[in-house]
Design an enzyme around this catalytic site. Sequence first.
Site, short mmCIF file in Angstrom:
data_model
loop_
_atom_site.label_atom_id
_atom_site.label_comp_id
_atom_site.label_asym_id
_atom_site.label_seq_id
_atom_site.Cartn_x
_atom_site.Cartn_y
_atom_site.Cartn_z
NE ARG A 26 -23.85 65.91 -17.67
CZ ARG A 26 -23.61 67.03 -18.34
NH1 ARG A 26 -22.54 67.73 -18.11
NH2 ARG A 26 -24.44 67.42 -19.27
NE ARG A 30 -17.49 71.23 -18.03
CZ ARG A 30 -18.41 71.92 -18.70
NH1 ARG A 30 -18.05 72.83 -19.55
NH2 ARG A 30 -19.69 71.71 -18.47
NE ARG A 39 -13.36 69.17 -22.07
CZ ARG A 39 -13.01 70.04 -23.01
NH1 ARG A 39 -11.74 70.39 -23.13
NH2 ARG A 39 -13.89 70.54 -23.84
CG ASP A 76 -22.79 64.03 -24.03
OD1 ASP A 76 -22.55 64.65 -22.97
OD2 ASP A 76 -23.71 64.35 -24.80
CE1 TYR A 153 -28.70 69.77 -25.88
CE2 TYR A 153 -29.96 67.86 -25.14
CZ TYR A 153 -29.24 69.02 -24.86
OH TYR A 153 -29.08 69.42 -23.57
#
Length: 353
Positions: A26, A30, A39, A76, A153
């Site tokens: 990652r 962010r 973003r 992703d 998921y």
Amino acid sequence: MALKNDRFLRALAGQRVDRTPVWMMRQAGRYLPEYRASRAHAGSFMDLCQNAELACEVTLQPLERYELDAAILFSDILTIPDAMGLGLYFETGEGPKFRKPVRSAAEVAALSVPDIERDLGYVMNAVSTIRRELNGRVPLIGFSGSPWTLATYMVEGASSKDFRHVKGMLYAEPQTMHHLLDLLATAVTDYLNAQIRAGAQAVQIFDTWGGTLSTPAYREFSLAYMEKIVKGLIREHDGRHVPVILFTKNGGQWLEQIAASGCDAVGLDWTTELGNARARIGHQVALQGNLDPNVLFASPQAIRAEVARTLASFGHGEGHVFNLGHGISQFTPPENVTAFLEALHELSPAYHQ
Ligand code: CP3
């Protein structure tokens, strides 16, 4: 295009390097203000992923700031279920969600393997754009979720703490679960091979939730499908071996079985000692990891001490790719990453003399 920095690929092959190569799971995200700006400009996370120029821009951001030895495609793991029609969306602060989770045998039977070029072509455009812009600076890693992690998921419909829907299906209707996992294994194989053809020079499979399974269930419902994928991957492209890294979070107790899957490297989280892992598998595969990402909330001195401890645990010699034991937190102060990498670059050459 010759690679200017091939430490990462050399370490994965167990070859000699001048210092321990490093990338961070990652690494684009962010915690970086420049990511948050891109973003905001893109509008949403999926808009970032689907626009090759923007995906390329954020992939390169951590490399502009830090001395890293690999880039990882910005995308992703949930692009595959999205392409299968489940309707992926992100609600601020709540993580990923699906509009149409898959809960029954009939819903599983209605699914099909996505057409990779038609439905996920945007990912391959990002891969080729990034390769062009990297211009041989460092290798590019492609990735996918493991079938089991994608299934969690898809069945839960969102992140979960207890996995009761997906494990309910596993125990109540194992044949339905196998059908779903088999479909996902085919999709992941096609998807990773398309990334390799588009220019990914190594691939990692993220099995984020394999470690929540019992030992027999892990073998049957997660590892078996990753093995199937590894067998189906393109392993030689553009005159180079394409290494495969398997990362099962909390999978340390199954290290020997993972190492025997045909992969080139096993990713470890911080709950397994690197030195112990190395003693267990020898030179069979390379090891990647495994600093607790929360170490990056400590002082530069404490960060340095943990980097030193991690290097010493693996010990002298080859076959180590430094990484965090899981993705970097969005709350990480970017300057602490600088402290981490400075310590690593200063301390690791001694382990390769
Ligand atoms: O490593 C990288 O820099 C490449 C990009 C990457 C992302 N997700 C970008 C992302 C990678 C490799 C992933 C993998 C991923 N995605 C995993 C496996 C790795 C792991 O952490 O265990 C999982 C489980 C996901 C699913 C996912 N996507 C979650 C749970 C979330 C939301 C929660 C979170 O941590 O942000 C996402 C969204 C996501 N994927 C973001 C990023 C940068 C944040 C989106 C935003 O900008 O708001």
